[in-house]
Design an enzyme around this catalytic site. Structure first.
Site, PDB file in Angstrom:
ATOM      1  N   HIS A   1       0.780  -1.351  -0.231  1.00 15.66           N
ATOM      2  CA  HIS A   1       0.177   0.108   0.199  1.00 15.66           C
ATOM      3  C   HIS A   1       0.638   1.274  -0.412  1.00 15.66           C
ATOM      4  O   HIS A   1       0.328   2.630   0.452  1.00 15.66           O
ATOM      5  CB  HIS A   1      -0.852   0.363   1.130  1.00 15.66           C
ATOM      6  CG  HIS A   1      -2.349  -1.140   1.013  1.00 15.66           C
ATOM      7  ND1 HIS A   1      -2.581  -1.400   0.125  1.00 15.66           N
ATOM      8  CD2 HIS A   1      -1.958  -2.178   2.113  1.00 15.66           C
ATOM      9  CE1 HIS A   1      -3.717  -2.751   0.321  1.00 15.66           C
ATOM     10  NE2 HIS A   1      -3.013  -3.112   2.013  1.00 15.66           N
ATOM     11  N   CYS A   2       1.795   0.919  -0.514  1.00 15.08           N
ATOM     12  CA  CYS A   2       2.758   2.279  -0.694  1.00 15.08           C
ATOM     13  C   CYS A   2       3.302   2.704  -2.315  1.00 15.08           C
ATOM     14  O   CYS A   2       3.743   2.176  -2.487  1.00 15.08           O
ATOM     15  CB  CYS A   2       4.044   2.375  -0.054  1.00 15.08           C
ATOM     16  SG  CYS A   2       4.001   2.421   2.013  1.00 15.08           S
TER      17      CYS A   2
END
Length: 117
Positions: free
Chosen positions: A115-116
């Site tokens: 999720h980066c």
């Protein structure tokens, strides 16, 4: 999960360390404090004890959950392990400029946090 594509090599103590296109270790078992220092040098970061504390928290987090934390879980993990003053995003941004979760994970020898961007 770390990629298996080697984009370039980092030489540390006469050992070739394979890095992916984003600078993460291809073989997580090749990590050592010397590798962390070499990666930090490339980032222009001089590792001090505050940095090493966070890197140890990250490595413990990974050992427990088998994933590198994104920013919010990183802040929470650091706060629980090191106290509320260090468990703040501003503290982590000072230590690991840019994207603290990504930079710290890279230096800790972990895969890119999920999720980066």
């Amino acid at each position: 999960m770390a990629t298996t594509e080697i984009y370039r090599y980092l030489t540390v103590e006469d050992q070739a360390i394979g890095l992916d296109p984003e600078g993460y270790l291809v073989d997580l078992d090749q990590w050592s404090p010397g590798v962390a220092q070499a990666l930090a040098d490339e980032e222009g970061i001089r590792l001090m004890e505050d940095h090493w504390e966070v890197l140890r928290v990250l490595r413990d987090f990974y050992a427990r959950y088998e994933m590198a934390p994104a920013m919010r879980p990183l802040v929470k993990a650091v706060g629980l392990a090191l106290g509320p003053d260090k468990g703040r995003s501003i503290h982590l941004m000072r230590l690991f400029p840019g994207s603290p979760a990504k930079v710290a994970a890279r230096l800790a020898g972990l895969p890119k946090p999920t999720h980066c961007l």
